[in-house]
Structures are given as structure tokens and as C-alpha cells.
Motif scaffolding. Structure first.
Motif, PDB file in Angstrom:
ATOM      1  N   LEU B  38      -9.021  26.402 -23.440  1.00  0.00           N
ATOM      2  CA  LEU B  38      -9.366  27.539 -24.301  1.00  0.00           C
ATOM      3  C   LEU B  38     -10.865  27.577 -24.561  1.00  0.00           C
ATOM      4  O   LEU B  38     -11.550  26.543 -24.522  1.00  0.00           O
ATOM      5  N   ARG B  39     -11.326  28.764 -24.871  1.00  0.00           N
ATOM      6  CA  ARG B  39     -12.724  28.953 -25.260  1.00  0.00           C
ATOM      7  C   ARG B  39     -12.965  28.131 -26.534  1.00  0.00           C
ATOM      8  O   ARG B  39     -12.040  27.948 -27.325  1.00  0.00           O
ATOM      9  N   PRO B  40     -14.181  27.633 -26.754  1.00  0.00           N
ATOM     10  CA  PRO B  40     -14.404  26.736 -27.903  1.00  0.00           C
ATOM     11  C   PRO B  40     -13.922  27.305 -29.234  1.00  0.00           C
ATOM     12  O   PRO B  40     -13.360  26.577 -30.047  1.00  0.00           O
ATOM     13  N   TYR B  42     -11.478  29.369 -29.761  1.00  0.00           N
ATOM     14  CA  TYR B  42     -10.010  29.285 -29.802  1.00  0.00           C
ATOM     15  C   TYR B  42      -9.558  27.833 -29.943  1.00  0.00           C
ATOM     16  O   TYR B  42      -8.515  27.555 -30.528  1.00  0.00           O
ATOM     17  N   GLU B  45      -9.662  27.105 -33.458  1.00  0.00           N
ATOM     18  CA  GLU B  45      -8.536  27.768 -34.111  1.00  0.00           C
ATOM     19  C   GLU B  45      -7.247  26.979 -33.850  1.00  0.00           C
ATOM     20  O   GLU B  45      -6.393  26.863 -34.730  1.00  0.00           O
ATOM     21  N   TYR B  46      -7.145  26.456 -32.647  1.00  0.00           N
ATOM     22  CA  TYR B  46      -5.961  25.659 -32.296  1.00  0.00           C
ATOM     23  C   TYR B  46      -5.874  24.425 -33.206  1.00  0.00           C
ATOM     24  O   TYR B  46      -4.806  24.098 -33.716  1.00  0.00           O
ATOM     25  N   ARG B  48      -7.088  24.134 -36.205  1.00  0.00           N
ATOM     26  CA  ARG B  48      -6.684  24.601 -37.537  1.00  0.00           C
ATOM     27  C   ARG B  48      -5.182  24.850 -37.581  1.00  0.00           C
ATOM     28  O   ARG B  48      -4.501  24.496 -38.540  1.00  0.00           O
ATOM     29  N   LEU B  49      -4.683  25.486 -36.525  1.00  0.00           N
ATOM     30  CA  LEU B  49      -3.257  25.801 -36.494  1.00  0.00           C
ATOM     31  C   LEU B  49      -2.412  24.532 -36.499  1.00  0.00           C
ATOM     32  O   LEU B  49      -1.384  24.472 -37.172  1.00  0.00           O
ATOM     33  N   VAL B  50      -2.854  23.526 -35.757  1.00  0.00           N
ATOM     34  CA  VAL B  50      -2.106  22.260 -35.740  1.00  0.00           C
ATOM     35  C   VAL B  50      -2.054  21.686 -37.153  1.00  0.00           C
ATOM     36  O   VAL B  50      -0.997  21.264 -37.637  1.00  0.00           O
ATOM     37  N   LEU B  52      -2.556  23.294 -40.110  1.00  0.00           N
ATOM     38  CA  LEU B  52      -1.841  24.147 -41.070  1.00  0.00           C
ATOM     39  C   LEU B  52      -0.330  24.071 -40.856  1.00  0.00           C
ATOM     40  O   LEU B  52       0.436  24.003 -41.816  1.00  0.00           O
TER      41      LEU B  52
END
Lengths: 299, 122
Positions: B38-40, B42, B45-46, B48-50, B52
């Protein structure tokens, strides 16, 4: 001359083949800066799932939409429904379930769980009867704001400087009835003991201009079953085929349980003990119940 | 001799066309990439998602597997680098706390994180 062109064409063909083998097979373009829609299917599904859970945690809808941008709507819907179902099955908090359902609904997904947790039913409060604190005075009792001076000495006069005193009837405080009462208990004998609950409410509906009383199921209510050594909870309405107010529990033989609605505090709605059925002649069978509870107030 | 020269010219022209098509006009299309590609932004964001989603579903093995999918395994240098960068950048506690909790549950503890947590304590 013709033979020369053939050699040139053969050269071009061989060169083209070699070039494509090299650029597609040996040294293809490498992508480092991809974005979620280009990920493999299982990673995309996980991205959607994590986005839903993140929204359940922080409630940031705008960010959730940005995270799901350019992903296929059908894929989003499918994954959001699965995430919601898994969250319901895992007994996640109601607030998280409501957010998951809201997000799913936002993307046009529809399922019984979405209807239960994102619909208006979820804001139904426990029916707690309330009393009006005051009764407005009858119009005839309202004092006239102006003084009257008549020849009749018995005429009541009021002083214009005093505010009118409303006729207040204070209700005698009486304990409120419990929000639900057991309307019916249906007992049966099953190989495994089970407890099923059906939460209902009686409502007035107008059919062709006539008012009728109808019994409806109450979905989205949290039920708690506290045993001597375990606890379980469930939400009504996840098996719409059984009724919108339906939920059931697996219970252990020879155990006592207290049933609560909403929060597992205060007086239980019902107390039960699972015991073996006697005289069935079909081996070990256990008492099981379907308890129909009716809201005592308006839903 | 002339034939050989024509063949060579043809090969060069064909090779050039092959490079043009293979790298430029019709490059290999990647549809099945991984979070590691993924682009840096994203990738951030990945992470953060992990963190959250770990707050809602505290499944450490799953969080570890998700980090591994983006190439971050123990001692989780990418996670630590992002947390420390965001601490330095003055990110909000609401954004940092899920990440720090995940890192600590994964057994990662750095002086910067310790200092941040000590400051955050009332």
C-alpha cells in the motif's frame, strides 16, 4: 527483396516476444504505492471489516466513508453484514452493534440484524409508566385577572397583584409496576434444556378507521440470564421467523437462572430451575420453557 | 550478410516494441496486492485500523497476523516508528492510545512511549 522483408519481420517478431517475456515475466513493473481496492480479496474484506470495527469504536462516519472509497459497494455491503452478524454472535456492546448496523444501512445493506439495530426499534425505551406531575386546572376554576365590584357582596374578588394559583393535584406516590409481566409460560420436554423468551407489547392500531389492539414483538431488547456459575445475554429479534421479540438461551440441567431485561440488576423478571422431566418414558429429557412477557406500559 | 543485418534490425525494433508494450502501454496489472504494497498513507491508515479494531475485538493473534500482512513482525518496527512519529508530531491521545495499547499488548515498550504515558498520566 521479398526475402529481406521476411527476415526483418522474423527479427521484429522475435524481438517483440523477447521484450514481452522480459517486461511481463522477468522484470515486470512493480507497484509499491497501491491502494485498498487493488488488494487481494481476503485483504480487501479485512480492510472493510477493520473499517467497520474502527467506526464502531470511534463513530467517525466521514472517515469510514473515506476508508471505503472506491471499493465495490456490493463487496462492502456483504462484508459489513458479516461483520455485524459476527459482532452480534460475539455479544459486542449494543452501541457497537448500532454503529455497525448504521454503517451497513448507510451502504444499502439490509438484514434482520440491520433492521433491529439500525431501525427505530432500537430507540424504544423500556416501558416505564410515568405520571404527569400536575393536572391543569379546569377553565372554570381559573381566577379572573381583574377585580370586580358588583352590588352582590358575595362575589369573589381577586387581587390583581397575586399570581393565579393553579389547581394542583399531587398524585400519591405509588411503586411503579415492573416494565414486563409474564403473560404466558409454555413448558415442554426436550433432550437439551432451553429457555426461549418472547417480548411483546400490546399496541392500538387503526385498521380501516377502527381502533384495534394488537400484540407486537419487541426487537432489539437485551436479555440477561444469570446462572449460579455462568451468565449469558442475547438480543431479541435476531430470529425474525420466530417473532421480532424472540430470543433463546441454552441452559444447563439442574441449574437455577435469573432472567433480566435491559440490565442484569434489580429484581429478576423470572427465576427458573432446570429439572428433568418425569414420566415421559423417552430417556433423559429436560424441562424447557417459552416465556411470553408483555410490556406493562406502552412500548 | 544482408539477411543477418535485417534480422538484427528486426530484433532490435521488436525488442523496443516489447519494452514499450510491456512496461508502458500494457504493464502487468496488479490486482492481488498485499497491505505491504500500500501507499505510505494507506499503510498508516492500515496500522490505525489494526489498532482500532483491536479495541473492539481484542484478539492479539489476529492483530499480529494483520501486522505481519504488512510486513511488520516482532519487534514491530513499523508500528513503533509510526507511534513515535505521531507522539513527536503531537497527535491526539484519542488517536495514540489504541496504538500504544496494541504495542504494549504485543510486548513493545520504548522510552518514547514510556515518557508519553508518564506525561499523559494525571
Amino acid at each position: 527483396m521479398k526475402a529481406s522483408w521476411v527476415w526483418l519481420a522474423v527479427g521484429v517478431a522475435l524481438g517483440l516476444a523477447a521484450g514481452l517475456i522480459y517486461t511481463w515475466g522477468i522484470q515486470p513493473v512493480e507497484f509499491y504505492d497501491t491502494y485498498p481496492p487493488l488488494m487481494r480479496e481476503d485483504f480487501r474484506a479485512d480492510w472493510i471489516r477493520m473499517t467497520a470495527l474502527a467506526y464502531a469504536y470511534d463513530g467517525d462516519l466521514e472517515r469510514a466513508h473515506l476508508r471505503l472509497q472506491r471499493l465495490a459497494p456490493e463487496e462492502i455491503r456483504q462484508e459489513l453484514l458479516q461483520t455485524l452478524d459476527a459482532a452480534v454472535a460475539s455479544g459486542r456492546p449494543l452501541s457497537a452493534l448500532q454503529r455497525l448496523a448504521t454503517l451497513a444501512q448507510d451502504y444499502g445493506a439490509d438484514s434482520p440484524a440491520v433492521r433491529v439495530y439500525a431501525g427505530e426499534e432500537t430507540v424504544i425505551l423500556l416501558s416505564t409508566p410515568t405520571r404527569a406531575p400536575t393536572v391543569p386546572p379546569p377553565a372554570a376554576a381559573a381566577p379572573s385577572p381583574t377585580s370586580t365590584a358588583t352590588a352582590t357582596p358575595l362575589t369573589v374578588t381577586t387581587t390583581p397583584t397575586l399570581p393565579p394559583i393553579p389547581h394542583v393535584i399531587l398524585p400519591t406516590p405509588t411503586p411503579l409496576p415492573p416494565p414486563y409481566r409474564i403473560s404466558q409460560t409454555i413448558e415442554s420436554c426436550l433432550p437439551e434444556p432451553r429457555l426461549a423468551i418472547s417480548l411483546t407489547a400490546s399496541v392500538t392500531v387503526t385498521v380501516r378507521g377502527r381502533e384495534q389492539r394488537q400484540t407486537i414483538g419487541l426487537p432489539g431488547k437485551e436479555l440477561w440470564l444469570l446462572g449460579t456459575d455462568d451468565a449469558d445475554h442475547a438480543f431479541t429479534g435476531l430470529r425474525p421467523a420466530q417473532g421480532l421479540g424472540y430470543a433463546d438461551f441454552s441452559v444447563k440441567p439442574e441449574h437455577s437462572y435469573n432472567l433480566y431485561i435491559g440490565t442484569p440488576t434489580g429484581a429478576p423478571v423470572a427465576t427458573l430451575k432446570t429439572a428433568a422431566c418425569t414420566g415421559t418414558g423417552e430417556g433423559d429429557r429436560w424441562q424447557s420453557w417459552l416465556i411470553i412477557l408483555q410490556a406493562t406500559g406502552s412500548p | 550478410m544482408k539477411r543477418g543485418r535485417l534480422l538484427l534490425v528486426g530484433l532490435l525494433v521488436g525488442l523496443g516494441l516489447g519494452f514499450l508494450f510491456g512496461w508502458g502501454l500494457w504493464p502487468v496489472q496488479y490486482h492481488d496486492t498485499t497491505p505491504a504494497q500500500l501507499r505510505p498513507d494507506y499503510r498508516d491508515e492500515y496500522l490505525r485500523l489494526v489498532a482500532l479494531s483491536y479495541q473492539v475485538e481484542p484478539d492479539l493473534a489476529q492483530a499480529r497476523a494483520r501486522l505481519a500482512a504488512m510486513g511488520d513482525t516482532a519487534p514491530f518496527p513499523q508500528l513503533v516508528a509510526r507511534i513515535e512519529a505521531w507522539i513527536t508530531a503531537g497527535a491526539s491521545p484519542a488517536a495514540l492510545e489504541p496504538l500504544i495499547q496494541l504495542a504494549r499488548d504485543l510486548g513493545v515498550d520504548t522510552p518514547v512511549m514510556r515518557a508519553y504515558l508518564q506525561e499523559a498520566q494525571p
